[in-house]
Design a protein around this motif. Structure first.
Motif, PDB file in Angstrom:
ATOM      1  N   LYS A   1       0.879  -1.178   0.000  1.00 41.77           N
ATOM      2  CA  LYS A   1       0.000   0.000   0.000  1.00 41.77           C
ATOM      3  C   LYS A   1       0.907   1.215   0.000  1.00 41.77           C
ATOM      4  O   LYS A   1       1.478   1.569   1.044  1.00 41.77           O
ATOM      5  CB  LYS A   1      -0.931  -0.011   1.218  1.00 41.77           C
ATOM      6  N   ILE A   2       1.070   1.840  -1.150  1.00 41.24           N
ATOM      7  CA  ILE A   2       2.063   2.898  -1.333  1.00 41.24           C
ATOM      8  C   ILE A   2       1.378   4.242  -1.546  1.00 41.24           C
ATOM      9  O   ILE A   2       0.404   4.353  -2.295  1.00 41.24           O
ATOM     10  CB  ILE A   2       2.982   2.584  -2.526  1.00 41.24           C
ATOM     11  N   TRP A   3       1.901   5.249  -0.865  1.00 40.12           N
ATOM     12  CA  TRP A   3       1.378   6.610  -0.996  1.00 40.12           C
ATOM     13  C   TRP A   3       1.817   7.196  -2.338  1.00 40.12           C
ATOM     14  O   TRP A   3       2.988   7.249  -2.657  1.00 40.12           O
ATOM     15  CB  TRP A   3       1.895   7.494   0.133  1.00 40.12           C
ATOM     16  N   ARG A   4       0.842   7.602  -3.150  1.00 35.15           N
ATOM     17  CA  ARG A   4       1.124   8.248  -4.437  1.00 35.15           C
ATOM     18  C   ARG A   4       0.613   9.685  -4.383  1.00 35.15           C
ATOM     19  O   ARG A   4      -0.534   9.939  -3.991  1.00 35.15           O
ATOM     20  CB  ARG A   4       0.439   7.506  -5.604  1.00 35.15           C
ATOM     21  N   GLN A   5       1.481  10.606  -4.755  1.00 32.05           N
ATOM     22  CA  GLN A   5       1.137  12.030  -4.744  1.00 32.05           C
ATOM     23  C   GLN A   5       1.902  12.701  -5.874  1.00 32.05           C
ATOM     24  O   GLN A   5       3.135  12.672  -5.906  1.00 32.05           O
ATOM     25  CB  GLN A   5       1.487  12.665  -3.388  1.00 32.05           C
ATOM     26  N   ALA A   6       1.205  13.310  -6.806  1.00 27.72           N
ATOM     27  CA  ALA A   6       1.819  13.852  -8.016  1.00 27.72           C
ATOM     28  C   ALA A   6       2.797  14.982  -7.734  1.00 27.72           C
ATOM     29  O   ALA A   6       3.838  15.091  -8.391  1.00 27.72           O
ATOM     30  CB  ALA A   6       0.732  14.330  -8.977  1.00 27.72           C
ATOM     31  N   ASN A   7       2.502  15.832  -6.768  1.00 31.62           N
ATOM     32  CA  ASN A   7       3.384  16.939  -6.397  1.00 31.62           C
ATOM     33  C   ASN A   7       2.984  17.442  -5.017  1.00 31.62           C
ATOM     34  O   ASN A   7       2.052  16.912  -4.404  1.00 31.62           O
ATOM     35  CB  ASN A   7       3.329  18.071  -7.437  1.00 31.62           C
ATOM     36  N   ARG A   8       3.673  18.470  -4.533  1.00 30.69           N
ATOM     37  CA  ARG A   8       3.440  18.899  -3.155  1.00 30.69           C
ATOM     38  C   ARG A   8       2.078  19.553  -2.939  1.00 30.69           C
ATOM     39  O   ARG A   8       1.616  19.649  -1.798  1.00 30.69           O
ATOM     40  CB  ARG A   8       4.553  19.830  -2.689  1.00 30.69           C
ATOM     41  N   THR A   9       1.433  20.000  -4.002  1.00 30.92           N
ATOM     42  CA  THR A   9       0.118  20.634  -3.839  1.00 30.92           C
ATOM     43  C   THR A   9      -1.031  19.686  -4.162  1.00 30.92           C
ATOM     44  O   THR A   9      -2.183  19.988  -3.854  1.00 30.92           O
ATOM     45  CB  THR A   9       0.012  21.870  -4.749  1.00 30.92           C
ATOM     46  N   ALA A  10      -0.726  18.535  -4.760  1.00 30.42           N
ATOM     47  CA  ALA A  10      -1.779  17.586  -5.137  1.00 30.42           C
ATOM     48  C   ALA A  10      -2.255  16.803  -3.911  1.00 30.42           C
ATOM     49  O   ALA A  10      -1.543  16.687  -2.907  1.00 30.42           O
ATOM     50  CB  ALA A  10      -1.267  16.633  -6.203  1.00 30.42           C
ATOM     51  N   LYS A  11      -3.449  16.262  -4.016  1.00 30.88           N
ATOM     52  CA  LYS A  11      -3.986  15.425  -2.954  1.00 30.88           C
ATOM     53  C   LYS A  11      -3.510  13.992  -3.169  1.00 30.88           C
ATOM     54  O   LYS A  11      -3.705  13.409  -4.230  1.00 30.88           O
ATOM     55  CB  LYS A  11      -5.513  15.476  -2.954  1.00 30.88           C
ATOM     56  N   GLY A  12      -2.851  13.430  -2.163  1.00 31.22           N
ATOM     57  CA  GLY A  12      -2.315  12.089  -2.291  1.00 31.22           C
ATOM     58  C   GLY A  12      -3.287  11.017  -1.852  1.00 31.22           C
ATOM     59  O   GLY A  12      -4.320  11.285  -1.233  1.00 31.22           O
ATOM     60  N   HIS A  13      -2.960   9.760  -2.163  1.00 30.96           N
ATOM     61  CA  HIS A  13      -3.791   8.631  -1.786  1.00 30.96           C
ATOM     62  C   HIS A  13      -2.956   7.356  -1.850  1.00 30.96           C
ATOM     63  O   HIS A  13      -1.889   7.320  -2.469  1.00 30.96           O
ATOM     64  CB  HIS A  13      -4.993   8.509  -2.723  1.00 30.96           C
ATOM     65  N   PHE A  14      -3.432   6.303  -1.201  1.00 29.22           N
ATOM     66  CA  PHE A  14      -2.746   5.019  -1.229  1.00 29.22           C
ATOM     67  C   PHE A  14      -3.192   4.221  -2.443  1.00 29.22           C
ATOM     68  O   PHE A  14      -4.359   4.231  -2.825  1.00 29.22           O
ATOM     69  CB  PHE A  14      -3.033   4.214   0.043  1.00 29.22           C
ATOM     70  N   VAL A  15      -2.237   3.524  -3.037  1.00 26.46           N
ATOM     71  CA  VAL A  15      -2.520   2.636  -4.165  1.00 26.46           C
ATOM     72  C   VAL A  15      -1.967   1.264  -3.815  1.00 26.46           C
ATOM     73  O   VAL A  15      -0.845   1.139  -3.309  1.00 26.46           O
ATOM     74  CB  VAL A  15      -1.866   3.145  -5.476  1.00 26.46           C
ATOM     75  N   ASP A  16      -2.753   0.213  -4.061  1.00 27.09           N
ATOM     76  CA  ASP A  16      -2.324  -1.159  -3.773  1.00 27.09           C
ATOM     77  C   ASP A  16      -1.585  -1.763  -4.961  1.00 27.09           C
ATOM     78  O   ASP A  16      -2.016  -1.624  -6.117  1.00 27.09           O
ATOM     79  CB  ASP A  16      -3.536  -2.034  -3.442  1.00 27.09           C
ATOM     80  N   TYR A  17      -0.470  -2.423  -4.667  1.00 24.83           N
ATOM     81  CA  TYR A  17       0.305  -3.125  -5.686  1.00 24.83           C
ATOM     82  C   TYR A  17       0.627  -4.530  -5.179  1.00 24.83           C
ATOM     83  O   TYR A  17       0.795  -4.742  -3.971  1.00 24.83           O
ATOM     84  CB  TYR A  17       1.615  -2.394  -5.996  1.00 24.83           C
ATOM     85  N   GLN A  18       0.736  -5.448  -6.092  1.00 27.96           N
ATOM     86  CA  GLN A  18       1.139  -6.812  -5.767  1.00 27.96           C
ATOM     87  C   GLN A  18       2.534  -7.068  -6.334  1.00 27.96           C
ATOM     88  O   GLN A  18       2.801  -6.770  -7.506  1.00 27.96           O
ATOM     89  CB  GLN A  18       0.152  -7.827  -6.359  1.00 27.96           C
ATOM     90  N   VAL A  19       3.424  -7.596  -5.512  1.00 25.51           N
ATOM     91  CA  VAL A  19       4.740  -8.001  -5.992  1.00 25.51           C
ATOM     92  C   VAL A  19       4.929  -9.470  -5.629  1.00 25.51           C
ATOM     93  O   VAL A  19       4.535  -9.922  -4.553  1.00 25.51           O
ATOM     94  CB  VAL A  19       5.872  -7.146  -5.375  1.00 25.51           C
ATOM     95  N   SER A  20       5.536 -10.213  -6.526  1.00 21.11           N
ATOM     96  CA  SER A  20       5.694 -11.655  -6.318  1.00 21.11           C
ATOM     97  C   SER A  20       7.110 -12.088  -6.650  1.00 21.11           C
ATOM     98  O   SER A  20       7.882 -11.351  -7.290  1.00 21.11           O
ATOM     99  CB  SER A  20       4.690 -12.434  -7.170  1.00 21.11           C
ATOM    100  N   ASP A  21       7.450 -13.284  -6.194  1.00 21.56           N
ATOM    101  CA  ASP A  21       8.771 -13.871  -6.427  1.00 21.56           C
ATOM    102  C   ASP A  21       9.906 -12.980  -5.930  1.00 21.56           C
ATOM    103  O   ASP A  21      10.950 -12.827  -6.579  1.00 21.56           O
ATOM    104  CB  ASP A  21       8.973 -14.178  -7.922  1.00 21.56           C
ATOM    105  N   ILE A  22       9.680 -12.372  -4.771  1.00 22.12           N
ATOM    106  CA  ILE A  22      10.703 -11.522  -4.154  1.00 22.12           C
ATOM    107  C   ILE A  22      11.649 -12.397  -3.339  1.00 22.12           C
ATOM    108  O   ILE A  22      11.208 -13.190  -2.502  1.00 22.12           O
ATOM    109  CB  ILE A  22      10.059 -10.447  -3.254  1.00 22.12           C
ATOM    110  N   GLU A  23      12.943 -12.246  -3.577  1.00 22.48           N
ATOM    111  CA  GLU A  23      13.931 -13.015  -2.830  1.00 22.48           C
ATOM    112  C   GLU A  23      14.049 -12.482  -1.398  1.00 22.48           C
ATOM    113  O   GLU A  23      14.054 -11.261  -1.186  1.00 22.48           O
ATOM    114  CB  GLU A  23      15.298 -12.941  -3.516  1.00 22.48           C
ATOM    115  N   PRO A  24      14.154 -13.371  -0.417  1.00 24.15           N
ATOM    116  CA  PRO A  24      14.270 -12.928   0.982  1.00 24.15           C
ATOM    117  C   PRO A  24      15.474 -12.021   1.233  1.00 24.15           C
ATOM    118  O   PRO A  24      15.442 -11.174   2.123  1.00 24.15           O
ATOM    119  CB  PRO A  24      14.401 -14.241   1.767  1.00 24.15           C
ATOM    120  N   ASP A  25      16.538 -12.207   0.450  1.00 21.24           N
ATOM    121  CA  ASP A  25      17.761 -11.423   0.658  1.00 21.24           C
ATOM    122  C   ASP A  25      17.770 -10.108  -0.105  1.00 21.24           C
ATOM    123  O   ASP A  25      18.764  -9.380  -0.084  1.00 21.24           O
ATOM    124  CB  ASP A  25      18.987 -12.242   0.279  1.00 21.24           C
TER     125      ASP A  25
END
Length: 253
Positions: free
Chosen positions: A6-30
């Motif tokens: 759940k990553i905060w996305r905000q176009a610039n310092r005056t824009a209204k930000g919001h959380f966007v959900d992303y899925q990542v897979s096959d991530i190595e533990p190291d």
């Protein structure tokens, strides 16, 4: 390993930000946390989407650029760790990870997870320097400094200015950062020249930039990747009060 981000996305310092959900897979533990974000951004670019903006530079825990608020904690779980030194093995497979920028009035969001931390530079410019000439290394080594003082000064100088102390403080105070920068000079003979004005000038600039006051919750010390002690704040307060008595500082000084 697979994660929901759940990553905060905000176009610039005056824009209204919001959380966007992303899925990542096959991530190595190291993989480091930043490497995991690199994988996410590669997928976003391939899909023609805007990558997530975040700061990074050395990726060795030295520069302090990798300042992210992860699951409610600056730099994420673990002690004495920067974001670039946080590895995915610290998380559980399938875990949801919330990633935000540092939240402080003095650290406005530039874009997404990147904030403007130039306020720290302005505090240093206000008084975090020495004006005396010590010559070359042999000349500097000729000035005798008690080992205890030298060790404490080096501990304070290890501050990388990442801003975790500000992000963790409920008042967004920069006292630990300022205290570290004052201590690394106040403990040494070379730092005595500006001693009567340094703390006053830096604290005044800190207040001017919108940082809050210290209420001694020790949250700053708990999240500091370099384990800077709050004892330096006591030294800053002594330097500040001494300067007020000996030579009250004025902005034009």
């Amino acid at each position: 390993m697979n994660f929901t981000l759940k990553i905060w996305r905000q176009a610039n310092r005056t824009a209204k930000g919001h959380f966007v959900d992303y899925q990542v897979s096959d991530i190595e533990p190291d993989m480091s946390f930043l490497e995991m974000l690199d994988v996410l951004n590669e997928h976003l670019v391939l899909k023609g989407e805007d990558p997530v903006f975040f700061d990074h530079d050395c990726r060795e825990g030295i520069c302090g650029a990798c300042s992210l608020f992860i699951n409610g904690r600056p730099h994420g779980k673990g002690e004495g760790t920067t974001t670039c030194q946080l590895y995915m093995r610290r998380f559980k497979d399938g875990e949801t990870i919330v990633v935000e920028p540092f939240r402080a009035k003095a650290f406005p969001v530039i874009k997404d997870l990147t904030v403007d931390r130039s306020a720290f530079d302005q505090i240093i410019q206000a008084g975090g320097y020495v004006s005396c000439h010590t010559g070359g290394v042999p000349d500097g080594n000729a000035i005798l400094v008690p080992k205890e003082d030298a060790d404490m000064a080096m501990d304070a100088a290890s501050c990388i200015g990442c801003g975790a102390c500000v992000a963790a403080c409920k008042n967004a105070s920069a006292m630990l950062f300022v205290a570290a920068k004052v201590s690394q000079l106040a403990l040494l003979p070379q730092g005595k020249v500006e001693a009567q004005r340094r703390a006053q000038a830096m604290v005044a600039k800190m207040d001017e930039l919108g940082f809050g006051n210290c209420t001694n919750t020790y949250a700053c010390q708990a999240v500091c990747p370099k384990r800077i002690s709050v004892s330096h704040i006591a030294r800053l307060n002594r330097q500040f009060l001494t300067g007020k008595i000996v030579r009250p500082w004025k902005k034009e000084d």
